[in-house]
Design a protein around this motif. Sequence first.
Motif, PDB file in Angstrom:
ATOM      1  N   ARG A 104      84.436   1.213  18.015  1.00 42.54           N
ATOM      2  CA  ARG A 104      83.495   1.471  16.921  1.00 42.54           C
ATOM      3  C   ARG A 104      84.230   1.655  15.595  1.00 42.54           C
ATOM      4  O   ARG A 104      83.847   1.074  14.570  1.00 42.54           O
ATOM      5  CB  ARG A 104      82.711   2.743  17.240  1.00 42.54           C
ATOM      6  N   ASP A 127      76.937  -3.625  14.847  1.00 36.40           N
ATOM      7  CA  ASP A 127      76.463  -2.940  16.057  1.00 36.40           C
ATOM      8  C   ASP A 127      76.502  -3.891  17.256  1.00 36.40           C
ATOM      9  O   ASP A 127      76.882  -3.487  18.367  1.00 36.40           O
ATOM     10  CB  ASP A 127      75.038  -2.423  15.849  1.00 36.40           C
ATOM     11  N   ARG A 128      76.102  -5.122  17.022  1.00 34.33           N
ATOM     12  CA  ARG A 128      76.125  -6.116  18.109  1.00 34.33           C
ATOM     13  C   ARG A 128      77.562  -6.430  18.526  1.00 34.33           C
ATOM     14  O   ARG A 128      77.863  -6.597  19.715  1.00 34.33           O
ATOM     15  CB  ARG A 128      75.397  -7.388  17.667  1.00 34.33           C
ATOM     16  N   ILE A 154      78.957  -3.818  20.848  1.00 32.92           N
ATOM     17  CA  ILE A 154      78.465  -4.022  22.216  1.00 32.92           C
ATOM     18  C   ILE A 154      79.254  -5.126  22.907  1.00 32.92           C
ATOM     19  O   ILE A 154      79.682  -4.987  24.065  1.00 32.92           O
ATOM     20  CB  ILE A 154      76.960  -4.358  22.211  1.00 32.92           C
ATOM     21  N   GLN A 155      79.484  -6.242  22.212  1.00 35.24           N
ATOM     22  CA  GLN A 155      80.211  -7.369  22.789  1.00 35.24           C
ATOM     23  C   GLN A 155      81.649  -6.992  23.142  1.00 35.24           C
ATOM     24  O   GLN A 155      82.155  -7.338  24.214  1.00 35.24           O
ATOM     25  CB  GLN A 155      80.190  -8.544  21.815  1.00 35.24           C
ATOM     26  N   ARG A 169      82.786  -4.000  23.760  1.00 42.42           N
ATOM     27  CA  ARG A 169      82.761  -3.061  24.886  1.00 42.42           C
ATOM     28  C   ARG A 169      82.521  -3.785  26.202  1.00 42.42           C
ATOM     29  O   ARG A 169      83.065  -3.390  27.247  1.00 42.42           O
ATOM     30  CB  ARG A 169      81.692  -1.989  24.647  1.00 42.42           C
ATOM     31  N   MET A 170      81.710  -4.830  26.160  1.00 43.91           N
ATOM     32  CA  MET A 170      81.475  -5.625  27.370  1.00 43.91           C
ATOM     33  C   MET A 170      82.771  -6.280  27.845  1.00 43.91           C
ATOM     34  O   MET A 170      83.075  -6.290  29.046  1.00 43.91           O
ATOM     35  CB  MET A 170      80.406  -6.695  27.091  1.00 43.91           C
ATOM     36  N   LYS A 202      85.063  -3.534  29.225  1.00 45.53           N
ATOM     37  CA  LYS A 202      84.584  -3.074  30.535  1.00 45.53           C
ATOM     38  C   LYS A 202      84.864  -4.113  31.605  1.00 45.53           C
ATOM     39  O   LYS A 202      85.256  -3.778  32.727  1.00 45.53           O
ATOM     40  CB  LYS A 202      83.079  -2.782  30.463  1.00 45.53           C
TER      41      LYS A 202
END
Length: 204
Positions: free
Chosen positions: A89, A181-182, A185-186, A188-189, A192
Amino acid sequence: MGIRAQQKEKTRRALVDAAFNQLSAERSFSSLSLREVAREANIAPTSFYRHFKDMNELGLTMVDEGGLTLRQMMRKGRQRAEAGGSVIRISVDTFMEVLESNPNVFRILLHERSGTSAPFRAAVAREIEHFISELAHYTEATTKRTPELARAQAEALVTLVFNAGAAALDMKRVDRKILADRLVIQLRMVAKGAECLQQKMEHR
């Protein structure tokens, strides 16, 4: 540094800044002329050659500087994250701050990455490789990923960030926030997914 050397460095800096200032969504470096850059820097066109061999040398200097500036800012983002918070972030927010405050630093890399000049494409490729290598080393050190997995993760992250940067350059602030923000998410994917792969490999 003597007075003459200081003046020379000041003029060289003025030429680099003048060229950066003239970049825009409509204008790539290849469309700039020596006379335009010299006029913006407030020097005679003939004086240009005391500082750069030609416009290509100026452009390659800008590519190197753009890459270095971005890497330094991303390092600061990771340092900020060490004090607490999500490194992804904070890194994305730092990247977007650079785009907003100095978009042409990124624009030179974006334009010349797929430009017609082979030396420029090679220079941008080197800068991107610096990003990937630095991030891979950081990922390996902080997550205990294997070198191969850390490298693959870094390549994916840099690709996503560069693509998002290209889209964000000329967006309004509200749209850039949605994109950021998107992107978080990407990223973090990807992280992960790399973590899951690492665990799977460890339990074979």
